[in-house]
Every structure is written in structure tokens, then in C-alpha cells.
Write an enzyme that holds these catalytic residues in place. Structure first.
Site, PDB file in Angstrom:
ATOM      1  N   CYS A  51      42.195  23.146  10.589  1.00 48.18           N
ATOM      2  CA  CYS A  51      43.360  24.006  10.826  1.00 48.18           C
ATOM      3  C   CYS A  51      43.522  25.126   9.805  1.00 48.18           C
ATOM      4  O   CYS A  51      44.588  25.730   9.709  1.00 48.18           O
ATOM      5  CB  CYS A  51      44.620  23.157  10.898  1.00 48.18           C
ATOM      6  N   CYS A  99      42.719  25.857  14.213  1.00 51.60           N
ATOM      7  CA  CYS A  99      41.688  24.889  14.624  1.00 51.60           C
ATOM      8  C   CYS A  99      40.921  25.298  15.887  1.00 51.60           C
ATOM      9  O   CYS A  99      39.756  24.953  16.036  1.00 51.60           O
ATOM     10  CB  CYS A  99      42.277  23.494  14.766  1.00 51.60           C
ATOM     11  N   LYS A 106      54.443  16.256  12.100  1.00 46.24           N
ATOM     12  CA  LYS A 106      53.288  16.113  12.990  1.00 46.24           C
ATOM     13  C   LYS A 106      52.347  15.081  12.391  1.00 46.24           C
ATOM     14  O   LYS A 106      51.872  15.227  11.264  1.00 46.24           O
ATOM     15  CB  LYS A 106      52.577  17.455  13.130  1.00 46.24           C
ATOM     16  N   GLU A 112      59.746  15.740   5.539  1.00 46.76           N
ATOM     17  CA  GLU A 112      58.978  16.938   5.846  1.00 46.76           C
ATOM     18  C   GLU A 112      59.710  17.829   6.847  1.00 46.76           C
ATOM     19  O   GLU A 112      59.635  19.057   6.756  1.00 46.76           O
ATOM     20  CB  GLU A 112      57.576  16.568   6.337  1.00 46.76           C
ATOM     21  N   LYS A 119      56.000  15.323  16.685  1.00 50.60           N
ATOM     22  CA  LYS A 119      54.802  15.278  17.522  1.00 50.60           C
ATOM     23  C   LYS A 119      53.861  14.207  17.003  1.00 50.60           C
ATOM     24  O   LYS A 119      53.615  14.192  15.798  1.00 50.60           O
ATOM     25  CB  LYS A 119      54.124  16.640  17.470  1.00 50.60           C
TER      26      LYS A 119
HETATM   27  C1  PBG Z   1      46.502  21.917  16.557  1.00 56.15           C
HETATM   28  C2  PBG Z   1      47.281  21.390  17.693  1.00 56.15           C
HETATM   29  C3  PBG Z   1      47.141  20.095  18.219  1.00 56.15           C
HETATM   30  C4  PBG Z   1      47.968  20.018  19.325  1.00 56.15           C
HETATM   31  C5  PBG Z   1      48.644  21.228  19.421  1.00 56.15           C
HETATM   32  N1  PBG Z   1      48.205  22.075  18.387  1.00 56.15           N
HETATM   33  C6  PBG Z   1      46.412  18.906  17.873  1.00 56.15           C
HETATM   34  C7  PBG Z   1      45.505  18.680  16.796  1.00 56.15           C
HETATM   35  O1  PBG Z   1      45.938  18.475  15.656  1.00 56.15           O
HETATM   36  O2  PBG Z   1      44.288  18.675  17.079  1.00 56.15           O
HETATM   37  C8  PBG Z   1      48.046  18.782  20.166  1.00 56.15           C
HETATM   38  C9  PBG Z   1      48.591  18.901  21.476  1.00 56.15           C
HETATM   39  C10 PBG Z   1      48.276  17.801  22.398  1.00 56.15           C
HETATM   40  O3  PBG Z   1      47.582  16.801  22.091  1.00 56.15           O
HETATM   41  O4  PBG Z   1      48.744  17.912  23.526  1.00 56.15           O
HETATM   42  N2  PBG Z   1      47.140  22.531  15.535  1.00 56.15           N
HETATM   43 ZN    ZN Z   2      45.430  23.199  14.082  1.00 53.30          ZN
END
Ligand code: PBG
Ligand code: ZN
Length: 323
Positions: free
Chosen positions: A127, A119, A194, A232, A247
Site C-alpha cells: 500500500c 496497492c 481496518k 485508531e 472494515k
Molecule cells: C486496499 C483495499 C482493500 C480493500 C479496499 N481497499 C483490501 C486490501 O487491504 O487488500 C478491500 C475491499 C474488499 O475486500 O472488498 N487498500
Molecule cells: Zn492498499
């Protein structure tokens, strides 16, 4: 009169003796955002205390981190050129491949984890690769690119890969590719559960990774779903993940506990950008005792069952714990 609880809370000796979870700085991983250039260090307005920095600055930052007792970092890249597939992420001269090599050269004793996703590198901010017809992220085409990105980062000397794109089968694809190329000892920490969360807002400012259209709901999980969240993570364990992750952290402590009770693998939580920003701004406004609230929040992750905490607060916590 019943006095059991008051009896053992009567002084700090008792309270410390009976404390069930504890914070130690070894549990923390500190995120770094790496940009091209030299001497670049730009504070992120939505996350005071968090910087985008060039590789030379990141190397200096590692000296400071080690002085504080922090020995693990996770790297995110801000490329200069974005395109439809995120080519820079698969280039050995791309920003994170370079950063990994240079940081490991100066700091062999630092554990360098790299985020594996596209991303930050795609011009559309999703992504992975888009299906030209549906404009949806194409799962299996993205898996092929994840293999390339993973191999480049492994060759650059990363100590652990952290795939965060939520593609089906990503852990197995990456594991196979690593094993085939002599990296059978390189661990994978999967962002296994996530959620499609609004708490990533400030991160997307720093990483310049907001999707230019739509959202991430076709690959990230629905915040309403508990069983799916457990499934998952267990799926990623079956695919060969070495460490699982939940997360965001704070709004999902129930899920942390649920997964903790169903796996024997180490479990990480990602205390995300929006969680950081909320405490930071409340602290700055004088509405809360910032230090106490940060430590209480971190303790909640440990109590819920996390072994590892990825947090922008790590440096502050090191100072709090040392004082
Ligand atoms: C993307 C990614 C994200 C974070 C880490 N890697 C977020 C997203 O899906 O945009 C988020 C980390 C954060 O908010 O501190 N793969
Ligand atoms: Zn991403």
C-alpha cells in the site's frame, strides 16, 4: 402469565411500528472497479455479479444505479502499468483521475468517492513505497505520495477521498494538502479501523492487488485487538476525518458498536469482498434464503451503529427494498 413480548409481535402493524433499525438505499455506497479500454465488462469469478469495467461502461452503470436509487459510488482503479511506487495513481491521466472526471461530467448528481491507496498501482502490491533496506512500507515516504494522489483526485473532481492504506498520519497529511490547495470543503472518509483480514481475498483478485511477498500486518490492524481498534479511529477523528470506517464489517460488529459509542462522527462499514462471496456462494448452492440473509446481515450493521454501508450487494438490496 407474562405476555409483553408476544402482545406487541402479534401483527405486522405492531412489528413495523416497533422496528428499531431500518435499511434505506440512501445509506449505501456501491464499489466500482475501473479498467482501461472501451466496452470492457468482465465478471469476477470469485464475486459473481461484480465486474471490472471500462469508463464508458461505468458511465452506463451509473444510469442503472440511479434508476435503482443508488447515488453514491466508490472507485477502485486497475492500471495497465504498475511500478515500484505506483506512479499511475499520482498521474492526472491515470485511470481513476480520468474515470472521476468523465463520470462527474456525465453524472454530476452522483456522489463519487475515490479510494486513496497504492496497492493496485504498485508492482509489489503493497500500500505504499518500500524502504529499500527493510522491504517494509515506508510510512512517511508514502505520506508524501498520498498527498500527490489526493490532490490529483481532488482536481479531477472527486466528491470525497477515502484513504485506505493505514499509514500513520495519513488523514492529517491529506487534510493539510487539500486545505493548502483550495479544497478545504472536500471531505475525508478514512478507513480508520481496518484489520489485516483474510476476507479481502476476492477483492485482491478483482483489483489485482495481492502483495507479491509478505502481508499487510505491518500497517493493518491485528484482528485480536479491540482497544487499539478504538484508538485508531479516534486518532483519525482528531486528525480531521469527516467520516470514520470499520472494515471488514461482519466479523467486527463489536468494534462498530465500540466506536459508535465513542464518537459523534458518521460511521461507515465496509462489507468486504469475502463477506459478499460467502453469502453469494451459499445462496447459489441453495443452502440459504439469499435475499433474507443479505437483508439480515445489512440490518446487523445498522443495529451495531453504522450510518453508511459500502457493499457489493447494494444493487440487489435496492431491488429487494423496491419489491
Ligand atoms: C486496499 C483495499 C482493500 C480493500 C479496499 N481497499 C483490501 C486490501 O487491504 O487488500 C478491500 C475491499 C474488499 O475486500 O472488498 N487498500
Ligand atoms: Zn492498499
Amino acid at each position: 402469565m407474562f405476555k409483553r413480548y408476544r402482545r406487541t409481535r402479534s401483527n405486522t402493524l405492531f412489528r413495523d411500528l416497533l422496528q428499531e433499525s431500518r435499511l434505506v438505499i440512501d445509506d449505501f455506497i456501491y464499489p466500482l472497479f475501473i479498467k482501461e479500454g472501451r466496452g470492457v465488462k468482465i465478471e469476477v469469478s470469485s464475486m459473481p455479479g461484480v465486474f471490472q469495467m471500462s469508463i464508458d461502461e461505468a458511465i452506463k452503470e451509473c444510469d442503472e444505479l440511479k434508476r435503482l436509487g443508488i447515488r453514491s459510488i466508490i472507485l477502485f482503479g486497475i492500471p495497465t502499468i504498475k511500478d515500484s511506487v505506483g506512479s499511475e495513481a499520482m498521474d492526472e491521466d491515470g485511470i481513476i483521475a480520468k474515470a472521476t472526471r468523465e463520470i462527474k461530467r456525465s453524472h454530476e448528481d452522483m456522489l463519487v468517492v475515490v479510494d486513496v491507496c497504492f496497492c493496485e498501482y504498485t508492482d509489489h502490491g503493497h500500500c505504499g513505497v518500500l524502504d529499500p533496506k527493510t522491504k517494509n512500507v515506508h510510512n512517511d515516504a508514502t505520506l508524501l505520495n498520498l498527498k500527490k494522489q489526493s490532490l490529483i483526485l481532488a482536481q479531477a473532481g472527486a466528491d470525497m477521498l477515502a484513504p485506505s492504506g493505514m499509514m500513520d498520519g495519513m488523514v492529517k497529511s491529506i487534510r493539510d494538502e487539500l486545505d493548502k490547495n483550495g479544497f478545504e470543503n472536500l471531505p475525508i472518509m478514512s478507513y480508520s479501523t481496518k484489520f489485516a483480514s483474510a476476507y479481502y481475498g476476492p477483492f485482491r483478485d478483482v483489483a489485482q492487488s495481492s502483495p507479491s511477498f509478505g502481508d499487510r500486518k505491518t500497517y493493518q490492524e491485528n484482528p485480536a485487538n479491540r482497544r487499539e481498534a478504538i484508538l485508531e479511529s479516534l486518532e483519525d477523528e482528531a486528525q480531521g476525518a469527516d467520516i470514520l470506517m470499520v472494515k471488514p464489517a461482519l466479523a467486527y460488529l463489536d468494534i462498530v458498536r465500540d466506536i459508535r459509542e465513542r464518537t459523534l462522527l458518521p460511521l461507515a462499514v465496509y462489507n468486504v469482498s469475502g463477506e459478499y462471496a460467502m453469502l453469494k456462494m451459499a445462496g447459489k448452492a441453495g443452502l440459504i434464503d439469499y435475499e433474507k440473509c443479505v437483508l439480515e446481515t445489512m440490518l446487523s450493521f445498522k443495529r451495531a451503529g453504522a450510518d453508511i454501508i459500502i457493499s457489493y450487494h447494494a444493487k440487489e438490496i435496492a431491488n429487494f427494498l423496491n419489491s
